[in-house]
Design a protein around this motif. Structure first.
Motif, mmCIF file in Angstrom:
data_model
loop_
_atom_site.group_PDB
_atom_site.id
_atom_site.type_symbol
_atom_site.label_atom_id
_atom_site.label_comp_id
_atom_site.label_asym_id
_atom_site.label_seq_id
_atom_site.Cartn_x
_atom_site.Cartn_y
_atom_site.Cartn_z
ATOM 1 N N TYR A 4 38.969 41.792 42.753
ATOM 2 C CA TYR A 4 40.253 41.271 43.178
ATOM 3 C C TYR A 4 41.336 42.317 42.928
ATOM 4 O O TYR A 4 41.119 43.313 42.259
ATOM 5 N N THR A 5 42.520 42.061 43.477
ATOM 6 C CA THR A 5 43.671 42.901 43.187
ATOM 7 C C THR A 5 44.912 42.024 43.160
ATOM 8 O O THR A 5 44.864 40.850 43.525
ATOM 9 N N LYS A 6 45.997 42.575 42.699
ATOM 10 C CA LYS A 6 47.298 41.928 42.723
ATOM 11 C C LYS A 6 48.299 42.972 43.194
ATOM 12 O O LYS A 6 48.054 44.168 43.084
ATOM 13 N N ILE A 7 49.405 42.510 43.717
ATOM 14 C CA ILE A 7 50.436 43.446 44.171
ATOM 15 C C ILE A 7 50.836 44.371 43.039
ATOM 16 O O ILE A 7 51.042 45.560 43.240
ATOM 17 N N GLU A 8 50.898 43.848 41.830
ATOM 18 C CA GLU A 8 51.322 44.648 40.684
ATOM 19 C C GLU A 8 50.394 45.836 40.432
ATOM 20 O O GLU A 8 50.809 46.837 39.878
ATOM 21 N N PHE A 9 49.125 45.745 40.829
ATOM 22 C CA PHE A 9 48.167 46.831 40.606
ATOM 23 C C PHE A 9 48.398 48.012 41.546
ATOM 24 O O PHE A 9 48.075 49.143 41.206
ATOM 25 N N ILE A 10 48.913 47.759 42.744
ATOM 26 C CA ILE A 10 49.042 48.831 43.736
ATOM 27 C C ILE A 10 50.485 49.105 44.134
ATOM 28 O O ILE A 10 50.753 49.923 44.984
ATOM 29 N N ASP A 28 40.847 38.960 57.488
ATOM 30 C CA ASP A 28 39.718 38.429 56.704
ATOM 31 C C ASP A 28 39.055 39.451 55.791
ATOM 32 O O ASP A 28 37.892 39.297 55.446
ATOM 33 N N PHE A 29 39.762 40.479 55.382
ATOM 34 C CA PHE A 29 39.228 41.393 54.375
ATOM 35 C C PHE A 29 39.465 40.825 52.979
ATOM 36 O O PHE A 29 38.685 41.046 52.068
ATOM 37 N N LEU A 30 40.589 40.109 52.817
ATOM 38 C CA LEU A 30 40.960 39.535 51.529
ATOM 39 C C LEU A 30 41.304 38.062 51.705
ATOM 40 O O LEU A 30 41.753 37.647 52.772
ATOM 41 N N ASP A 31 41.110 37.286 50.637
ATOM 42 C CA ASP A 31 41.556 35.896 50.569
ATOM 43 C C ASP A 31 42.608 35.797 49.481
ATOM 44 O O ASP A 31 42.388 36.263 48.363
ATOM 45 N N LYS A 32 43.760 35.217 49.803
ATOM 46 C CA LYS A 32 44.832 35.075 48.831
ATOM 47 C C LYS A 32 44.662 33.758 48.080
ATOM 48 O O LYS A 32 44.513 32.707 48.694
ATOM 49 N N GLN A 33 44.659 33.828 46.751
ATOM 50 C CA GLN A 33 44.546 32.661 45.898
ATOM 51 C C GLN A 33 45.728 32.654 44.935
ATOM 52 O O GLN A 33 45.942 33.628 44.223
ATOM 53 N N LYS A 34 46.473 31.568 44.904
ATOM 54 C CA LYS A 34 47.597 31.437 43.982
ATOM 55 C C LYS A 34 47.072 30.836 42.685
ATOM 56 O O LYS A 34 46.439 29.794 42.684
ATOM 57 N N MET A 35 47.294 31.546 41.578
ATOM 58 C CA MET A 35 46.890 31.073 40.253
ATOM 59 C C MET A 35 48.085 31.245 39.333
ATOM 60 O O MET A 35 48.479 32.381 39.041
ATOM 61 N N ARG A 37 51.670 31.796 38.495
ATOM 62 C CA ARG A 37 52.762 32.403 39.245
ATOM 63 C C ARG A 37 52.328 33.617 40.042
ATOM 64 O O ARG A 37 53.126 34.232 40.741
ATOM 65 N N SER A 38 51.062 33.985 39.939
ATOM 66 C CA SER A 38 50.561 35.199 40.597
ATOM 67 C C SER A 38 49.675 34.864 41.780
ATOM 68 O O SER A 38 48.996 33.846 41.794
ATOM 69 N N ASN A 39 49.688 35.753 42.765
ATOM 70 C CA ASN A 39 48.745 35.701 43.870
ATOM 71 C C ASN A 39 47.661 36.725 43.607
ATOM 72 O O ASN A 39 47.958 37.894 43.362
ATOM 73 N N TYR A 40 46.411 36.293 43.628
ATOM 74 C CA TYR A 40 45.272 37.194 43.494
ATOM 75 C C TYR A 40 44.652 37.345 44.866
ATOM 76 O O TYR A 40 44.531 36.382 45.617
ATOM 77 N N LEU A 41 44.257 38.551 45.191
ATOM 78 C CA LEU A 41 43.666 38.827 46.489
ATOM 79 C C LEU A 41 42.207 39.188 46.262
ATOM 80 O O LEU A 41 41.892 40.227 45.701
ATOM 81 N N LEU A 42 41.327 38.291 46.678
ATOM 82 C CA LEU A 42 39.893 38.427 46.449
ATOM 83 C C LEU A 42 39.217 38.985 47.687
ATOM 84 O O LEU A 42 39.636 38.712 48.813
#
Length: 56
Positions: A4-10, A28-35, A37-42
């Motif tokens: 996964y990644t987060k905006i904060e990582f890149i 469809d390369f990534l799926d956004k999951q809200k957990m 206050r953060s969005n994780y991109l799997l």
């Protein structure tokens, strides 16, 4: 390696990072999951199952 990644990582420019990550979600390369206050991109399972999508 993280699945996964987060905006904060890149993030160099938050708006640009958000734009690029949202484009990857729309293709469809990534799926956004809200957990919390953060969005994780799997990494998307839909894309993984399509063998034409990845070249190893």
């Amino acid at each position: 390696m993280q699945p996964y990644t987060k905006i904060e990582f890149i993030e160099k420019n938050r708006l640009t990072a958000t734009k690029y990550l949202n484009q990857l979600c729309s293709k469809d390369f990534l799926d956004k999951q809200k957990m919390g206050r953060s969005n994780y991109l799997l990494v998307s399972n839909r894309r993984k199952n399509n063998t034409k999508a990845f070249k190893y």
